[in-house]
Design a protein around this motif. Structure first.
Motif, PDB file in Angstrom:
ATOM      1  N   CYS A   6       1.176  -1.006   0.092  1.00 47.29           N
ATOM      2  CA  CYS A   6       0.027   0.170   0.088  1.00 47.29           C
ATOM      3  C   CYS A   6       0.362   1.553  -0.076  1.00 47.29           C
ATOM      4  CB  CYS A   6      -0.867   0.148   1.191  1.00 47.29           C
ATOM      5  SG  CYS A   6      -1.988  -1.321   1.825  1.00 47.29           S
ATOM      6  N   THR A   7       1.867   1.058   0.733  1.00 45.29           N
ATOM      7  CA  THR A   7       2.900   2.181   0.877  1.00 45.29           C
ATOM      8  C   THR A   7       3.004   2.776  -0.760  1.00 45.29           C
ATOM      9  OG1 THR A   7       3.142   1.563   3.138  1.00 45.29           O
ATOM     10  CG2 THR A   7       4.894   3.708   2.258  1.00 45.29           C
ATOM     11  N   LYS A   8       3.377   1.952  -1.449  1.00 45.73           N
ATOM     12  CA  LYS A   8       4.037   2.389  -2.460  1.00 45.73           C
ATOM     13  C   LYS A   8       3.002   2.680  -3.833  1.00 45.73           C
ATOM     14  CE  LYS A   8       6.768  -0.346  -6.526  1.00 45.73           C
ATOM     15  NZ  LYS A   8       7.563  -1.918  -7.104  1.00 45.73           N
ATOM     16  N   CYS A   9       2.342   2.078  -3.372  1.00 44.38           N
ATOM     17  CA  CYS A   9       0.471   3.130  -4.344  1.00 44.38           C
ATOM     18  C   CYS A   9       0.388   4.139  -3.679  1.00 44.38           C
ATOM     19  CB  CYS A   9      -0.634   2.199  -3.708  1.00 44.38           C
ATOM     20  SG  CYS A   9      -0.803   0.482  -4.461  1.00 44.38           S
ATOM     21  N   ILE A  10       0.663   4.211  -2.142  1.00 48.66           N
ATOM     22  CA  ILE A  10       0.215   6.217  -2.145  1.00 48.66           C
ATOM     23  C   ILE A  10       2.215   6.779  -2.221  1.00 48.66           C
ATOM     24  CG2 ILE A  10       0.864   7.364   0.018  1.00 48.66           C
ATOM     25  CD1 ILE A  10      -0.367   5.179   1.542  1.00 48.66           C
ATOM     26  N   LYS A  11       2.591   5.765  -2.813  1.00 51.31           N
ATOM     27  CA  LYS A  11       3.887   6.848  -3.039  1.00 51.31           C
ATOM     28  C   LYS A  11       3.944   7.015  -4.758  1.00 51.31           C
ATOM     29  CE  LYS A  11       8.257   5.442  -5.935  1.00 51.31           C
ATOM     30  NZ  LYS A  11       9.829   4.464  -5.437  1.00 51.31           N
ATOM     31  N   TYR A  12       2.997   6.740  -5.423  1.00 47.41           N
ATOM     32  CA  TYR A  12       3.378   6.786  -6.827  1.00 47.41           C
ATOM     33  C   TYR A  12       1.406   7.865  -7.232  1.00 47.41           C
ATOM     34  CZ  TYR A  12       6.309   3.732  -8.274  1.00 47.41           C
ATOM     35  OH  TYR A  12       7.446   3.207  -8.764  1.00 47.41           O
ATOM     36  N   LEU A  13       0.876   7.331  -5.725  1.00 47.42           N
ATOM     37  CA  LEU A  13      -0.649   8.599  -5.895  1.00 47.42           C
ATOM     38  C   LEU A  13      -0.254   9.271  -5.244  1.00 47.42           C
ATOM     39  CD1 LEU A  13      -3.507   8.299  -6.254  1.00 47.42           C
ATOM     40  CD2 LEU A  13      -3.449   8.145  -3.786  1.00 47.42           C
ATOM     41  N   LEU A  14       1.070  10.361  -4.536  1.00 49.97           N
ATOM     42  CA  LEU A  14       1.429  11.000  -4.015  1.00 49.97           C
ATOM     43  C   LEU A  14       2.386  12.067  -5.689  1.00 49.97           C
ATOM     44  CD1 LEU A  14       1.898  13.241  -2.069  1.00 49.97           C
ATOM     45  CD2 LEU A  14       3.581  11.984  -1.067  1.00 49.97           C
ATOM     46  N   PHE A  15       2.789  11.210  -6.356  1.00 48.03           N
ATOM     47  CA  PHE A  15       3.346  11.645  -7.249  1.00 48.03           C
ATOM     48  C   PHE A  15       3.108  12.532  -8.408  1.00 48.03           C
ATOM     49  CE2 PHE A  15       5.463  11.307 -11.250  1.00 48.03           C
ATOM     50  CZ  PHE A  15       6.864  11.692 -11.163  1.00 48.03           C
ATOM     51  N   VAL A  16       1.666  11.762  -8.523  1.00 48.36           N
ATOM     52  CA  VAL A  16       0.235  11.354  -9.685  1.00 48.36           C
ATOM     53  C   VAL A  16      -0.665  13.074  -8.940  1.00 48.36           C
ATOM     54  CG1 VAL A  16      -1.524  11.455 -10.680  1.00 48.36           C
ATOM     55  CG2 VAL A  16       0.093   9.512 -10.494  1.00 48.36           C
ATOM     56  N   PHE A  17      -0.659  13.119  -7.744  1.00 49.41           N
ATOM     57  CA  PHE A  17      -1.069  14.519  -7.454  1.00 49.41           C
ATOM     58  C   PHE A  17      -0.147  15.394  -7.238  1.00 49.41           C
ATOM     59  CE2 PHE A  17      -5.115  11.938  -5.159  1.00 49.41           C
ATOM     60  CZ  PHE A  17      -5.516  13.246  -5.600  1.00 49.41           C
ATOM     61  N   ASN A  18       1.097  16.063  -7.249  1.00 43.10           N
ATOM     62  CA  ASN A  18       2.048  16.186  -7.087  1.00 43.10           C
ATOM     63  C   ASN A  18       2.130  16.681  -8.269  1.00 43.10           C
ATOM     64  OD1 ASN A  18       3.267  17.166  -4.486  1.00 43.10           O
ATOM     65  ND2 ASN A  18       3.785  14.822  -4.216  1.00 43.10           N
ATOM     66  N   PHE A  19       1.728  16.253  -9.195  1.00 41.64           N
ATOM     67  CA  PHE A  19       2.321  16.568 -10.827  1.00 41.64           C
ATOM     68  C   PHE A  19       0.872  17.470 -11.149  1.00 41.64           C
ATOM     69  CE2 PHE A  19       1.619  15.955 -15.959  1.00 41.64           C
ATOM     70  CZ  PHE A  19       2.966  16.501 -16.086  1.00 41.64           C
ATOM     71  N   ILE A  20       0.104  17.041 -10.536  1.00 41.86           N
ATOM     72  CA  ILE A  20      -1.484  17.738 -10.453  1.00 41.86           C
ATOM     73  C   ILE A  20      -1.125  19.059 -10.111  1.00 41.86           C
ATOM     74  CG2 ILE A  20      -3.230  18.044 -10.369  1.00 41.86           C
ATOM     75  CD1 ILE A  20      -4.169  14.682 -10.748  1.00 41.86           C
ATOM     76  N   PHE A  21      -0.159  19.006  -8.877  1.00 41.14           N
ATOM     77  CA  PHE A  21      -0.216  20.628  -8.541  1.00 41.14           C
ATOM     78  C   PHE A  21       0.923  20.888  -8.646  1.00 41.14           C
ATOM     79  CE2 PHE A  21       1.820  22.616  -4.474  1.00 41.14           C
ATOM     80  CZ  PHE A  21       1.196  23.200  -4.442  1.00 41.14           C
ATOM     81  N   TRP A  22       1.587  20.539  -9.518  1.00 41.40           N
ATOM     82  CA  TRP A  22       2.539  21.624 -10.469  1.00 41.40           C
ATOM     83  C   TRP A  22       1.661  22.350 -11.999  1.00 41.40           C
ATOM     84  CZ3 TRP A  22       4.774  20.592 -15.536  1.00 41.40           C
ATOM     85  CH2 TRP A  22       5.776  21.447 -15.853  1.00 41.40           C
ATOM     86  N   LEU A  23       1.395  21.124 -12.657  1.00 43.95           N
ATOM     87  CA  LEU A  23       0.350  21.988 -13.314  1.00 43.95           C
ATOM     88  C   LEU A  23      -0.423  22.791 -12.353  1.00 43.95           C
ATOM     89  CD1 LEU A  23      -0.502  18.503 -15.792  1.00 43.95           C
ATOM     90  CD2 LEU A  23       1.335  20.329 -16.290  1.00 43.95           C
ATOM     91  N   ALA A  24      -0.714  23.021 -11.734  1.00 40.18           N
ATOM     92  CA  ALA A  24      -1.910  23.642 -11.464  1.00 40.18           C
ATOM     93  C   ALA A  24      -1.591  25.135 -11.287  1.00 40.18           C
ATOM     94  CB  ALA A  24      -2.716  23.299 -10.122  1.00 40.18           C
ATOM     95  N   GLY A  25       0.095  24.695 -10.871  1.00 33.58           N
ATOM     96  CA  GLY A  25       1.399  25.854 -10.302  1.00 33.58           C
ATOM     97  C   GLY A  25       1.255  26.785 -11.763  1.00 33.58           C
ATOM     98  N   GLY A  26       1.375  26.539 -12.369  1.00 29.73           N
ATOM     99  CA  GLY A  26       1.365  26.478 -14.276  1.00 29.73           C
ATOM    100  C   GLY A  26       0.154  27.236 -14.648  1.00 29.73           C
ATOM    101  N   ILE A  27      -0.551  26.312 -14.350  1.00 24.12           N
ATOM    102  CA  ILE A  27      -1.541  27.521 -15.164  1.00 24.12           C
ATOM    103  C   ILE A  27      -2.529  28.315 -13.887  1.00 24.12           C
ATOM    104  CG2 ILE A  27      -4.413  27.203 -15.126  1.00 24.12           C
ATOM    105  CD1 ILE A  27      -3.986  23.969 -15.775  1.00 24.12           C
ATOM    106  N   ILE A  28      -1.631  29.073 -13.124  1.00 18.12           N
ATOM    107  CA  ILE A  28      -2.584  29.875 -12.114  1.00 18.12           C
ATOM    108  C   ILE A  28      -1.562  31.189 -12.581  1.00 18.12           C
ATOM    109  CG2 ILE A  28      -2.068  30.565  -9.666  1.00 18.12           C
ATOM    110  CD1 ILE A  28      -3.772  28.182  -8.860  1.00 18.12           C
ATOM    111  N   LEU A  29       0.385  30.272 -12.571  1.00 14.55           N
ATOM    112  CA  LEU A  29       0.735  31.417 -12.902  1.00 14.55           C
ATOM    113  C   LEU A  29       0.406  31.534 -14.493  1.00 14.55           C
ATOM    114  CD1 LEU A  29       3.732  33.101 -12.354  1.00 14.55           C
ATOM    115  CD2 LEU A  29       4.656  30.747 -14.043  1.00 14.55           C
TER     116      LEU A  29
END
Length: 238
Positions: A6-29
């Motif tokens: 499960c921790t490995k799943c959380i690891k990749y889920l966090l990566f996906v959320f962070n990628f979305i967060f990075w994209l959201a930052g680019g959109i807001i900018l």
């Protein structure tokens, strides 16, 4: 070896959320830069009436958004890298940055909510002063007429919310956008006060939606980063 189950799943889920967060930052900018250079707002908020500059409260909020977007892109990259590397130090730094960023967003949201009506009010007062000067004889010695015409042409409106403003298209064609006949000018002309409200309320609505989406993503990321940190710490391979 890294984390498993499960921790490995959380690891990749966090990566996906962070990628979305990075994209959201680019959109807001990108949106903030667009709002900063939007022709309607720049035409109005760069105006100067004598020694008085148009209110810049709106631009203060835009500069905050630009800073938030840039920081979000940095934090998103930090979170992606920390998740892939399974680094407790990077994830801890990422969590701290998220908490600070979330607190700043809440503070900016409170500031924006308090000042949302004041922004339009200040611009309307600035317009009213220019309109009064444009109607008076001394308008030839200042730029009141030029300021009013810029408002009218940019927002496609004519006159404030009062009796004088209602009949302005009939007797001051030099101030109002020409739509054809005098009757057509009167029928189709809109109050500049109404147009100013629409201009800023529409942009603040867009900013509010973006802020809510980002806040939800940040909450999920804070939870996932702490769970992943605990998983890494408790993993037998560490």
């Amino acid at each position: 070896m890294g984390v498993e189950g499960c921790t490995k799943c959380i690891k990749y889920l966090l990566f996906v959320f962070n990628f979305i967060f990075w994209l959201a930052g680019g959109i807001i900018l990108g949106v903030a830069l667009w709002l900063r250079h939007d022709s309607q707002t720049t035409n109005i908020l760069y105006l100067q009436l004598g020694d008085k500059q148009a209110p810049n409260t709106f631009y203060v909020g835009i500069y905050i958004l630009i800073a938030v977007g840039a920081v979000m892109m940095f934090v998103g990259f930090l979170g992606c890298y920390g998740a892939i590397q399974e680094s407790q130090c990077l994830l801890g730094t990422f969590f701290t940055c998220l908490v600070i960023l979330f607190a700043c967003e809440v503070a900016a949201g409170i500031w924006g909510f308090v000042n949302k009506d004041q922004i339009a009010k200040d611009v309307k007062q600035f317009y009213d002063q220019a309109f009064q000067q444009a109607l008076m004889a001394e308008s030839e010695t200042n730029n009141g007429k030029a300021v009013v015409k810029t408002f009218h042409e940019t927002l496609d409106c004519c006159g404030p919310d009062n009796a004088i403003g209602a009949v302005t298209p009939l007797w001051r064609e030099d101030l109002c956008p020409k739509k054809g006949s005098l009757l057509k000018n009167l029928v189709e002309s809109s109050s500049c006060h109404k147009k100013i409200d629409e201009l800023f309320s529409g942009k603040l609505y867009l900013i509010g939606i973006a802020a809510i989406v980002v806040a939800v993503i940040m909450i999920f990321e804070m939870i996932l980063s702490m769970v992943l940190c605990c998983g890494i710490r408790n993993s037998s391979v560490y």
